[in-house]
Design a protein around this motif. Structure first.
Motif: not given
Length: 290
Positions: A57, A85-86, A89, A92-93
């Motif tokens: 991240t 989910r991880e 996400t 997209r991030l």
């Protein structure tokens, strides 16, 4: 042929600021990808470890172009719906830059042996296949249900979808010429292959073996989507080592699409910083980008 850096999340590389700095330099020097180990405790008996997903991240937020991902995630010790989910996400991030490297897991990894995780190799292979099917279904954004030997999913829809379509690229780690992992890789988006020799030892796959692997994939692949063939080689050494230069050229000619420079926990980050620039000079000098 693209070039990537595979870093541990152990020892000096457990410091997220160090990982962010190396990712920024790799992007600035024209590298195409930076990948992290996804380990809980591998090679870490007396060393610090960071969580790779939190680190990725940070990498996503501090880079703009370079691909990021795991190399590799032992999906057999993860809940596939949580991973769905991880990954969605993070994809997209990052603006659609995630590559998901997966495998069944190392049999000696304490992330398995010390926490009661499944250790039978055949069972883990089944868990891996079911987990991949579930990931693909949940990434679709459509109502999805699943009934397998190990996992059951009642009809459910996961939104949002990953930014990349038709899905986040999945690279399968496996040993050539073992049929099971290679057939699995042929169903997905890439193969990160190592070789097992006749004497039972393991090593980096050679260019002539890549040619055999490519023929196997062409024979068994059902999708029209491109398939990445990923190898590890000493890209840093090719700056001034003729044998290392020749090996990279042979890999390119054999059809390798990604070549990764592996870094181990004992490697000094300063040596990695030097190697990043040398790698850039190497592939431009030898036209390995073409």
């Amino acid at each position: 042929m693209r070039f990537g850096l595979a870093l541990p999340n152990v020892g000096r590389y457990s410091d997220i600021a160090t990982l962010v700095d190396l990712a920024f330099l790799a992007e600035s020097d024209g590298w195409d990808g930076i990948f992290l180990w996804d380990t809980l405790h591998y090679q870490a008996d007396s060393q610090e470890v960071c969580d790779p997903w939190i680190a990725l991240t940070a990498l996503a937020l501090n880079t703009e172009r370079i691909h990021i991902g795991t190399m590799v995630t032992a999906l057999t010790r993860r809940r596939p719906w949580k991973v769905a989910r991880e990954t969605a996400t993070l994809d997209r991030l990052s603006g659609g830059r995630l590559i998901f490297g997966v495998g069944a897991g190392d049999e000696g990894d304490k992330g398995f042996t010390h926490f009661g995780e499944e250790q039978d190799s055949r069972t883990r292979a089944k868990l891996l296949d079911e987990s991949l099917d579930i990931l693909n279904g949940l990434w679709s954004g459509e109502p999805f249900s699943y009934s397998g030997e190990h996992y059951q999913v009642q009809k459910i829809t996961f939104l949002p979808t990953p930014l990349q379509q038709p899905r986040i690229p999945v690279w399968i780690a496996g040993t050539w010429p073992r049929t099971g992992p290679m057939l699995r890789a042929a169903r997905w988006d890439g193969v990160n292959a190592f070789a097992q020799r006749e004497d039972g030892t393991f090593g980096e796959i050679l260019p002539e073996e890549v040619v055999q692997l490519r023929a196997f994939m062409d024979e068994h692949r059902e999708s029209d989507l491109p398939l990445d063939i990923v190898v590890s080689s000493n890209v840093f050494a090719a700056y001034d080592d003729e044998d290392a230069q020749a090996l990279l050229i042979d890999y390119k000619d054999a059809g390798v699409s990604w070549c990764l420079q592996s870094v181990w926990p004992e490697t000094d980050p300063e040596d990695v910083r030097t190697g990043l620039q040398r790698g850039r000079d190497t592939w431009y000098k030898y036209s390995l980008r073409e």
